[in-house]
Design a protein around this motif. Structure first.
Motif, mmCIF file in Angstrom:
data_model
loop_
_atom_site.group_PDB
_atom_site.id
_atom_site.type_symbol
_atom_site.label_atom_id
_atom_site.label_comp_id
_atom_site.label_asym_id
_atom_site.label_seq_id
_atom_site.Cartn_x
_atom_site.Cartn_y
_atom_site.Cartn_z
ATOM 1 N N ARG A 183 0.831 -1.206 0.000
ATOM 2 C CA ARG A 183 0.000 0.000 0.000
ATOM 3 C C ARG A 183 0.865 1.255 0.000
ATOM 4 O O ARG A 183 2.093 1.183 -0.005
ATOM 5 C CB ARG A 183 -0.933 -0.015 1.212
ATOM 6 C CG ARG A 183 -1.871 -1.225 1.234
ATOM 7 C CD ARG A 183 -2.893 -1.106 2.345
ATOM 8 N NE ARG A 183 -3.757 -2.275 2.420
ATOM 9 C CZ ARG A 183 -4.799 -2.375 3.238
ATOM 10 N NH1 ARG A 183 -5.113 -1.374 4.050
ATOM 11 N NH2 ARG A 183 -5.530 -3.470 3.249
ATOM 12 N N SER A 184 0.220 2.425 0.017
ATOM 13 C CA SER A 184 0.961 3.687 0.000
ATOM 14 C C SER A 184 1.757 3.847 1.291
ATOM 15 O O SER A 184 1.476 3.203 2.310
ATOM 16 C CB SER A 184 0.002 4.859 -0.158
ATOM 17 O OG SER A 184 -0.774 5.033 1.018
ATOM 18 N N ILE A 185 2.747 4.732 1.261
ATOM 19 C CA ILE A 185 3.565 4.990 2.447
ATOM 20 C C ILE A 185 2.683 5.425 3.609
ATOM 21 O O ILE A 185 2.861 4.966 4.743
ATOM 22 C CB ILE A 185 4.638 6.051 2.136
ATOM 23 C CG1 ILE A 185 5.678 5.479 1.177
ATOM 24 C CG2 ILE A 185 5.311 6.531 3.424
ATOM 25 C CD1 ILE A 185 6.725 6.481 0.728
ATOM 26 N N ARG A 186 1.716 6.303 3.343
ATOM 27 C CA ARG A 186 0.838 6.790 4.407
ATOM 28 C C ARG A 186 -0.014 5.655 4.978
ATOM 29 O O ARG A 186 -0.179 5.550 6.208
ATOM 30 C CB ARG A 186 -0.060 7.908 3.867
ATOM 31 C CG ARG A 186 -1.118 8.406 4.855
ATOM 32 C CD ARG A 186 -0.482 8.968 6.124
ATOM 33 N NE ARG A 186 -1.493 9.382 7.086
ATOM 34 C CZ ARG A 186 -2.059 10.586 7.106
ATOM 35 N NH1 ARG A 186 -1.716 11.495 6.203
ATOM 36 N NH2 ARG A 186 -2.954 10.891 8.009
ATOM 37 N N GLU A 187 -0.548 4.813 4.116
ATOM 38 C CA GLU A 187 -1.389 3.712 4.597
ATOM 39 C C GLU A 187 -0.576 2.733 5.441
ATOM 40 O O GLU A 187 -1.054 2.259 6.480
ATOM 41 C CB GLU A 187 -2.030 2.989 3.414
ATOM 42 C CG GLU A 187 -3.120 3.775 2.717
ATOM 43 C CD GLU A 187 -3.623 3.084 1.473
ATOM 44 O OE1 GLU A 187 -4.862 3.069 1.260
ATOM 45 O OE2 GLU A 187 -2.802 2.553 0.697
ATOM 46 N N VAL A 188 0.621 2.437 4.991
ATOM 47 C CA VAL A 188 1.467 1.516 5.763
ATOM 48 C C VAL A 188 1.846 2.153 7.095
ATOM 49 O O VAL A 188 1.842 1.489 8.137
ATOM 50 C CB VAL A 188 2.723 1.124 4.961
ATOM 51 C CG1 VAL A 188 3.642 0.233 5.805
ATOM 52 C CG2 VAL A 188 2.338 0.395 3.674
ATOM 53 N N SER A 189 2.153 3.442 7.083
ATOM 54 C CA SER A 189 2.485 4.134 8.323
ATOM 55 C C SER A 189 1.327 4.072 9.307
ATOM 56 O O SER A 189 1.536 3.869 10.515
ATOM 57 C CB SER A 189 2.847 5.588 8.025
ATOM 58 O OG SER A 189 3.150 6.288 9.209
ATOM 59 N N ASP A 190 0.111 4.229 8.811
ATOM 60 C CA ASP A 190 -1.065 4.127 9.684
ATOM 61 C C ASP A 190 -1.176 2.733 10.295
ATOM 62 O O ASP A 190 -1.532 2.580 11.472
ATOM 63 C CB ASP A 190 -2.337 4.457 8.908
ATOM 64 C CG ASP A 190 -2.459 5.949 8.586
ATOM 65 O OD1 ASP A 190 -1.739 6.748 9.213
ATOM 66 O OD2 ASP A 190 -3.267 6.290 7.703
ATOM 67 N N MET A 191 -0.866 1.701 9.504
ATOM 68 C CA MET A 191 -0.911 0.336 10.023
ATOM 69 C C MET A 191 0.158 0.126 11.087
ATOM 70 O O MET A 191 -0.064 -0.579 12.078
ATOM 71 C CB MET A 191 -0.743 -0.672 8.883
ATOM 72 C CG MET A 191 -1.951 -0.793 7.970
ATOM 73 S SD MET A 191 -1.797 -2.151 6.778
ATOM 74 C CE MET A 191 -0.583 -1.481 5.653
ATOM 75 N N VAL A 192 1.326 0.720 10.866
ATOM 76 C CA VAL A 192 2.401 0.625 11.862
ATOM 77 C C VAL A 192 1.946 1.223 13.184
ATOM 78 O O VAL A 192 2.075 0.604 14.250
ATOM 79 C CB VAL A 192 3.668 1.332 11.348
ATOM 80 C CG1 VAL A 192 4.686 1.504 12.485
ATOM 81 C CG2 VAL A 192 4.289 0.555 10.200
#
Length: 212
Positions: A183-192
């Motif tokens: 997914r996008s960097i932002r989406e992955v960051s949210d998952m983190v």
């Protein structure tokens, strides 16, 4: 807290490690962002050898990785944890379990034995970034840096790495979280961030507007 980020080459974990460190610092935490192999002066010297010399046997590679990790833990990770800091590490022992395990099927038991004997420090949380082979290939192709001897291995090797990390998640569900790194960097960051204990982000959450 000791947090490790794992995954195959091209999964974006180094970017996410940096973003996570920035977020936790903005929440008022002292954070040490480090990596393996490396993370301390002695371990960095070993890194330059182990990632470039493809004449090393699997056994020699395993011992060098363990020596680097011992120096890293002694001089960077344990002192930071003892000082109450959060440690975020880009790769740790799970990478050894996966990568060296592919080169030598009997290596896993040796890795675990050496880890118990010489390291004896496990992460509190491990985030494993999972990405399909085509996307990972594309990311590795466009990265502007020299490839190490693991990155240039054929697609079958990287597919095996992905399967190895997914097996680690199944083996250690208590500390591991599998994240969709495609997914996008932002989406992955949210998952983190969603994978972290809420207490770590409490100062940031308190600053958000409250409903009603």
């Amino acid at each position: 807290m000791f947090i490790t980020l794992e995954g195959g080459d091209g999964c974006g974990k180094s970017t996410q490690a940096r973003l996570l460190a920035e977020t936790l610092r903005s929440a008022g935490h002292e954070v040490v962002l480090t990596r393996e192999p490396g993370g301390s002066p002695g371990a960095e010297r070993i890194r330059s050898l182990v990632l470039q010399d493809d004449t090393l046997s699997p056994e020699s590679t395993l011992l060098l990785f363990t020596a680097a990790r011992r120096d890293h833990v002694e001089n960077t990770i344990r002192p930071a944890l003892a000082a109450g800091k959060i440690v975020i590490c880009d790769r740790y022992v799970d990478s050894s379990r996966v990568y060296q395990g592919l080169d030598n099927p009997v290596a896993r038991s040796r890795i675990d034995a050496l880890h118990q004997l010489m390291i004896a420090l496990d992460p509190d949380l491990t985030l494993i970034f999972d990405i399909d082979g085509d996307t990972a290939d594309a990311r590795r192709t466009i990265r502007d840096k020299a490839s190490d001897r693991f990155e240039v291995r054929p697609r079958e090797f990287h597919d095996g790495v992905r399967a190895g990390f997914r097996a680690i998640v199944a083996e250690h569900p208590g500390r591991c979280r599998l994240l969709d790194a495609g997914r996008s960097i932002r989406e992955v960051s949210d998952m983190v961030l969603a994978s972290l204990p809420e207490t770590l982000l409490a100062p940031l959450l308190a600053d958000l507007p409250q409903p009603g």
